[in-house]
Design a protein around this motif. Structure first.
Motif, mmCIF file in Angstrom:
data_model
loop_
_atom_site.group_PDB
_atom_site.id
_atom_site.type_symbol
_atom_site.label_atom_id
_atom_site.label_comp_id
_atom_site.label_asym_id
_atom_site.label_seq_id
_atom_site.Cartn_x
_atom_site.Cartn_y
_atom_site.Cartn_z
ATOM 1 N N LEU A 66 0.909 -1.403 -0.008
ATOM 2 C CA LEU A 66 0.069 0.078 -0.191
ATOM 3 C C LEU A 66 0.695 1.272 -0.065
ATOM 4 N N HIS A 67 1.914 1.203 0.429
ATOM 5 C CA HIS A 67 3.024 2.366 1.043
ATOM 6 C C HIS A 67 3.639 2.675 -0.431
ATOM 7 N N ILE A 68 3.911 1.515 -1.305
ATOM 8 C CA ILE A 68 4.680 1.715 -2.408
ATOM 9 C C ILE A 68 3.668 2.425 -3.563
ATOM 10 N N MET A 69 2.364 1.783 -3.528
ATOM 11 C CA MET A 69 1.286 2.114 -4.349
ATOM 12 C C MET A 69 1.084 3.929 -4.141
ATOM 13 N N GLU A 70 0.992 4.211 -3.161
ATOM 14 C CA GLU A 70 0.962 5.746 -2.492
ATOM 15 C C GLU A 70 1.826 6.307 -2.967
ATOM 16 N N LYS A 71 3.200 6.055 -2.720
ATOM 17 C CA LYS A 71 4.139 6.771 -3.026
ATOM 18 C C LYS A 71 4.461 7.053 -4.668
ATOM 19 N N LEU A 72 3.859 6.002 -5.523
ATOM 20 C CA LEU A 72 3.607 6.168 -6.875
ATOM 21 C C LEU A 72 2.766 6.874 -7.436
ATOM 22 N N GLY A 73 1.591 7.507 -6.404
ATOM 23 C CA GLY A 73 0.654 8.233 -6.745
ATOM 24 C C GLY A 73 -0.646 7.393 -7.374
ATOM 25 N N GLU A 74 -0.517 6.097 -6.902
ATOM 26 C CA GLU A 74 -1.525 5.217 -7.648
ATOM 27 C C GLU A 74 -2.810 5.213 -6.631
ATOM 28 N N SER A 75 -3.853 5.303 -7.145
ATOM 29 C CA SER A 75 -5.014 5.021 -6.368
ATOM 30 C C SER A 75 -5.689 3.865 -6.224
ATOM 31 N N LYS A 76 -5.184 2.866 -6.995
ATOM 32 C CA LYS A 76 -5.812 1.417 -7.051
ATOM 33 C C LYS A 76 -4.513 0.581 -7.476
ATOM 34 N N LEU A 77 -4.350 -0.510 -6.826
ATOM 35 C CA LEU A 77 -3.352 -1.304 -6.903
ATOM 36 C C LEU A 77 -3.516 -2.360 -8.283
ATOM 37 N N LYS A 78 -2.515 -2.365 -9.083
ATOM 38 C CA LYS A 78 -2.351 -3.238 -10.302
ATOM 39 C C LYS A 78 -1.288 -4.398 -9.986
ATOM 40 N N TYR A 79 -1.740 -5.785 -9.835
ATOM 41 C CA TYR A 79 -0.884 -6.492 -9.255
ATOM 42 C C TYR A 79 -0.832 -7.722 -9.904
ATOM 43 N N TRP A 80 0.429 -8.516 -10.036
ATOM 44 C CA TRP A 80 0.616 -9.782 -10.579
ATOM 45 C C TRP A 80 1.258 -10.452 -9.398
ATOM 46 N N GLY A 81 0.461 -11.321 -8.836
ATOM 47 C CA GLY A 81 1.150 -12.315 -8.110
ATOM 48 C C GLY A 81 1.201 -14.028 -8.324
ATOM 49 N N PHE A 82 2.232 -14.692 -8.084
ATOM 50 C CA PHE A 82 2.299 -15.981 -8.064
ATOM 51 C C PHE A 82 2.970 -16.787 -7.143
ATOM 52 N N SER A 83 2.606 -17.961 -6.895
ATOM 53 C CA SER A 83 2.761 -18.904 -5.550
ATOM 54 C C SER A 83 2.834 -17.961 -4.339
ATOM 55 N N TYR A 84 3.693 -17.584 -3.463
ATOM 56 C CA TYR A 84 3.510 -16.807 -2.491
ATOM 57 C C TYR A 84 3.016 -15.541 -2.732
ATOM 58 N N THR A 142 0.433 -14.841 -4.219
ATOM 59 C CA THR A 142 -1.128 -15.061 -4.256
ATOM 60 C C THR A 142 -1.601 -14.782 -3.033
ATOM 61 N N PHE A 143 -0.791 -14.990 -2.147
ATOM 62 C CA PHE A 143 -1.061 -14.882 -0.566
ATOM 63 C C PHE A 143 -0.956 -13.615 -0.292
ATOM 64 N N LEU A 144 -0.057 -12.893 -0.781
ATOM 65 C CA LEU A 144 0.051 -11.567 -0.605
ATOM 66 C C LEU A 144 -1.100 -10.983 -1.377
ATOM 67 N N GLY A 145 -1.503 -11.066 -2.466
ATOM 68 C CA GLY A 145 -2.532 -10.464 -2.995
ATOM 69 C C GLY A 145 -3.772 -10.643 -2.672
ATOM 70 N N THR A 146 -3.927 -12.037 -1.991
ATOM 71 C CA THR A 146 -5.037 -12.199 -1.272
ATOM 72 C C THR A 146 -5.203 -11.535 0.040
ATOM 73 N N THR A 147 -4.245 -11.303 0.606
ATOM 74 C CA THR A 147 -4.145 -10.429 2.047
ATOM 75 C C THR A 147 -4.534 -9.268 1.672
ATOM 76 N N PHE A 148 -3.919 -8.532 0.784
ATOM 77 C CA PHE A 148 -4.022 -7.288 0.281
ATOM 78 C C PHE A 148 -5.630 -6.885 0.020
ATOM 79 N N ALA A 149 -5.890 -7.691 -0.816
ATOM 80 C CA ALA A 149 -7.498 -7.688 -1.244
ATOM 81 C C ALA A 149 -8.553 -7.713 -0.083
ATOM 82 N N SER A 150 -8.136 -8.554 0.844
ATOM 83 C CA SER A 150 -8.958 -8.486 2.112
ATOM 84 C C SER A 150 -8.849 -7.511 3.226
#
Length: 265
Positions: free
Chosen positions: A2-20, A22-30
């Motif tokens: 979230l911090h990286i996204m905000e520093k880049l000036g992005e309001s929405k996350l664009k994300y590609w996750g694989f293996s572990y 995907t756990f990060l992606g699921t956690t962020f979305a939750s």
């Protein structure tokens, strides 16, 4: 994230996750469902199972991947698969014979200036761990895996060492041998990439999940369950959790699985 996204000036996350990832992606979305723009999770980890302290779902279809090695090796024929036999079942039986032989008589590889600076022993457990790694990257590793099997039958462990980064049990470091990296017909490097280190993997996984009992009987039951789930990788994948036994450190921000902010211990 979230911090990286905000520093880049992005309001929405664009994300590609694989293996572990995907756990990060699921956690962020939750945690931040309103902050997700586009998300692709490839090779999904069952998040609840992953943090349970005794994960098993990651082995659900593992043996199907191993079966594909037998099937496609047979279809490829002896000229394109070094471990060819008359049927997929015969290839599986051939591998069982190799396992039986190497369990009793590990293959010794003398030291050489070009490959290994010290003598190496290719043991049954090392071969099982290599198979587990290959199942994660079948398109890249299956042809070389077949060559390593065939060579081990003849008492030659050099192809095995080549495939396991000159005798270490880790996969080769990030390396690309593509002559033309822009060629869309060759999207992956010849040598697989290593996505993590053993230290980082254990520190992250053990801190994310529930405490794991340290008694031998509990771990034996868990290991047996994994081996029952997967003949090809269950035994070697038991080590994934073994390193977390009696791990006391907890993640600073441990997600409980409920929507909203994570709870600090």
């Amino acid at each position: 994230m979230l911090h990286i996204m905000e520093k880049l000036g992005e309001s929405k996350l664009k994300y590609w996750g694989f293996s572990y990832g995907t756990f990060l992606g699921t956690t962020f979305a939750s945690l931040f469902p309103d902050k997700v723009g586009r998300m692709v999770n490839d090779g999904n980890v069952d998040a609840r199972d992953y943090v349970s302290g005794a994960p098993t779902h990651f082995l659900q279809d593992t043996d199907k991947v191993m079966d594909s090695f037998y099937g496609f090796c047979h279809l490829a024929g002896p000229e394109r698969c070094a471990f060819y036999a008359s049927s997929p079942e015969a290839i599986a039986a051939r591998l069982d014979v190799l396992f039986s032989d190497i369990r009793k008589r590990p293959v010794i590889v003398p030291a050489s200036a070009s490959l290994n600076s010290r003598p190496e022993i290719v043991s049954y457990s090392k071969v099982k761990r290599l198979i587990t790694s290959a199942l994660y990257r079948p398109l890249v590793m299956f042809p070389s895996l077949a060559e390593a099997f065939a060579a081990l039958e003849e008492g030659d462990g050099r192809p095995f060492l080549n495939l396991t980064s000159q005798g270490s049990e880790e996969l080769p470091l990030c390396e690309s041998r593509l002559e033309n990296p822009a060629d869309p017909d060759i999207p992956t490097p010849e040598v697989p990439e290593a996505e993590a280190s053993a230290d980082a993997s254990k520190a992250i996984m053990c801190s994310d999940g529930e405490l794991i009992p340290g008694d031998v009987e509990s771990f034996e039951r868990y290991a047996r369950k994994l081996m029952d789930l997967s003949k090809s990788a269950g035994s070697s994948m038991a080590s994934l959790v073994m390193g977390c036994v009696e791990w006391k450190s907890r993640a600073k921000w441990q997600f409980t699985g409920k929507s909203g902010a994570p709870l600090s211990p």
